[in-house]
Design a protein around this motif. Structure first.
Motif, PDB file in Angstrom:
ATOM      1  N   THR A  60      10.554   0.733   1.634  1.00 39.01           N
ATOM      2  CA  THR A  60      10.246   1.252   0.303  1.00 39.01           C
ATOM      3  C   THR A  60       8.755   1.138  -0.021  1.00 39.01           C
TER       4      THR A  60
ATOM      5  N   VAL B 269       9.686   5.994  -5.273  1.00 39.15           N
ATOM      6  CA  VAL B 269      10.722   6.121  -4.244  1.00 39.15           C
ATOM      7  C   VAL B 269      12.075   6.267  -4.926  1.00 39.15           C
TER       8      VAL B 269
ATOM      9  N   ARG C 214      10.380  10.112  -1.412  1.00 41.89           N
ATOM     10  CA  ARG C 214       9.245   9.284  -1.801  1.00 41.89           C
ATOM     11  C   ARG C 214       8.071  10.208  -2.100  1.00 41.89           C
TER      12      ARG C 214
END
Length: 346
Positions: free
Chosen positions: A177, A203, A215
Motif C-alpha cells: 500500500t 489507494v 492507486r
C-alpha cells in the motif's frame, strides 16, 4: 456606591484570574490534563464515554487507556494495558474498543462497557535489528457491517492487516500500500477501504476481496505526505491531511480529481462531521485546530490549543469535538507536564 465598587472590583479580579490561568479563555473550550504519552481518542455512543489511549511516557512496559466523562473530561476509569497504547477505534455496535500497540506490532481489543481487555493479537512479531524494521500498526478503522477491523502497518512497503473483530483472529493481509501508508478510512456501503501514504497516493481496496483495486497519485508531481483521510461517503469526497504542504486536499473519490485545496497549515488529523457538514483538522506545528465549512471550504474558526494537537473524536450528537493535545518534548528532554484532552463546543 461602595457595594457597586466592590462588585466591580470582584468582577475585574475574576476576569483577570481566568484570563491568566491555565484554563482557556473561551467558555465553549475546556482543557483537562490527563497523562503523559497521550495519542488517539475514540467515542462510545452507547456508553456515552470518551476513551484516550496513552503510553504513559517512558514509564514501565505497558500503557493505559482512560475512560473520560465527555462533559467534564474527568477520569472515570483507568484501564491498564500490557502494551503501550497508541491508536484507537471503536465498533459502536458491539462497543468493543480496539487499541493499536505500535511499538509492539500488536492490536488489543477492550470491552468498552466493562473496561476490561479481551485479547491481544500480534500482527508483526519479528524482532527489530539493524537490518530489519518490523511493520508498525498506525491507524485503525472498523467496518460495522462486517465487524472487520483494518489496521495500517507502516514501512517502506506498507500493508493493511484485516482482522475479525469478534475473535481478533487474522483474516488477510493487503500488501504493497505504498511507503508509510498511514491514513485509513472505510466506506461500508460501497465495500471500499482507502489508504493514503507518504508518496502522495490514494489507494483503493475492495473489502470483498481484500485486494488493491486502484492507486492514484494525487495532485501531480507535488510532494505530499497524506497522513490521514476522512470520508464524506454521501458526497463521495475524501479529505486528505498533508504533512508536507500547507493545505488539506478535497478529492473526488469517483475519479481521483482534486476538488479543492484548502489553505491551512500543515496538518495531522482530519475528521468530517456529516451532520453539520464541517471538517475538523489538527495542525500540530501551528498549535491549532481548524473548523472548516465543507460546502464553501472556508475556515470558520481557528482554535488555539495549549500544546500540540494530535487526534480528534466527535460526540454522538456531533455537537462536541474532542482533541488530544501533546506537550512539546523529545527523547532526550521529555515533557515534564502531562498531555491533555480538549473539549470544544461546536
Amino acid at each position: 456606591m461602595k457595594a457597586l465598587s466592590f462588585a466591580l472590583r470582584t468582577t475585574l479580579l475574576a476576569t483577570a484570574l481566568f484570563s491568566t490561568s491555565g484554563m482557556l479563555a473561551h467558555a465553549d473550550e475546556q482543557n483537562q490534563p490527563i497523562a503523559k504519552g497521550a495519542y488517539e481518542l475514540a467515542f462510545s455512543p452507547s456508553a456515552n464515554a470518551l476513551f484516550l489511549a496513552t503510553t504513559q511516557g517512558n514509564e514501565g512496559e505497558g500503557g493505559t487507556v482512560f475512560r473520560l466523562d465527555p462533559q467534564t473530561l474527568a477520569v472515570k476509569q483507568t484501564i491498564p494495558t500490557a502494551l503501550k497504547s497508541f491508536g484507537a477505534a471503536i465498533n459502536p455496535q458491539t462497543n468493543v474498543l480496539y487499541i493499536g500497540n505500535t511499538v509492539s506490532g500488536a492490536l488489543t481489543a477492550i470491552d468498552a462497557t466493562r473496561g476490561t481487555p479481551l485479547k491481544t493479537l500480534v500482527l508483526d512479531g519479528r524482532k527489530r535489528s539493524e537490518t530489519l524494521r518490523p511493520l508498525q500498526p498506525r491507524e485503525i478503522a472498523v467496518d460495522v457491517k462486517t465487524n472487520r477491523v483494518y489496521v495500517t502497518g507502516l514501512g517502506p512497503q506498507s500493508v493493511v492487516w484485516v482482522v475479525d473483530g469478534k475473535t481478533l483472529q487474522p483474516v488477510s493481509v493487503v500488501p504493497n500500500t505504498g511507503n508509510m501508508g498511514t491514513g485509513l478510512a472505510v466506506d461500508s456501503d460501497r465495500q471500499k477501504l482507502y489508504v493514503t501514504n507518504g508518496d502522495g497516493e490514494l489507494v483503493t481496496i475492495s473489502t470483498r476481496t481484500n485486494a488493491v483495486e486502484q492507486r492514484q497519485k494525487i495532485d501531480g508531481d507535488k510532494a505530499h505526505f497524506f497522513l490521514n483521510i476522512a470520508l464524506d461517503t454521501v458526497g463521495q469526497r475524501a479529505f486528505l491531511s498533508d504533512a508536507k504542504q500547507p493545505q488539506v486536499l478535497v478529492v473526488d473519490l469517483r475519479d481521483g480529481q482534486v476538488i479543492k485545496a484548502i489553505d491551512v497549515p500543515e496538518s495531522l488529523a482530519v475528521l468530517f462531521n456529516p451532520g453539520s457538514n464541517e471538517l475538523y483538522v489538527t495542525h500540530r506545528n501551528a498549535g491549532e485546530v481548524s473548523i472548516i465549512d465543507a460546502d464553501s471550504y472556508k475556515v470558520k474558526r481557528r482554535v488555539k490549543t495549549p500544546g500540540l494537537p494530535n487526534s480528534l473524536a466527535l460526540s454522538a450528537d456531533g455537537k462536541t469535538l474532542f482533541v488530544s493535545v501533546k506537550q512539546p518534548g523529545s527523547r532526550k528532554a521529555p515533557p515534564k507536564n502531562p498531555d491533555s484532552v480538549m473539549r470544544i463546543a461546536l
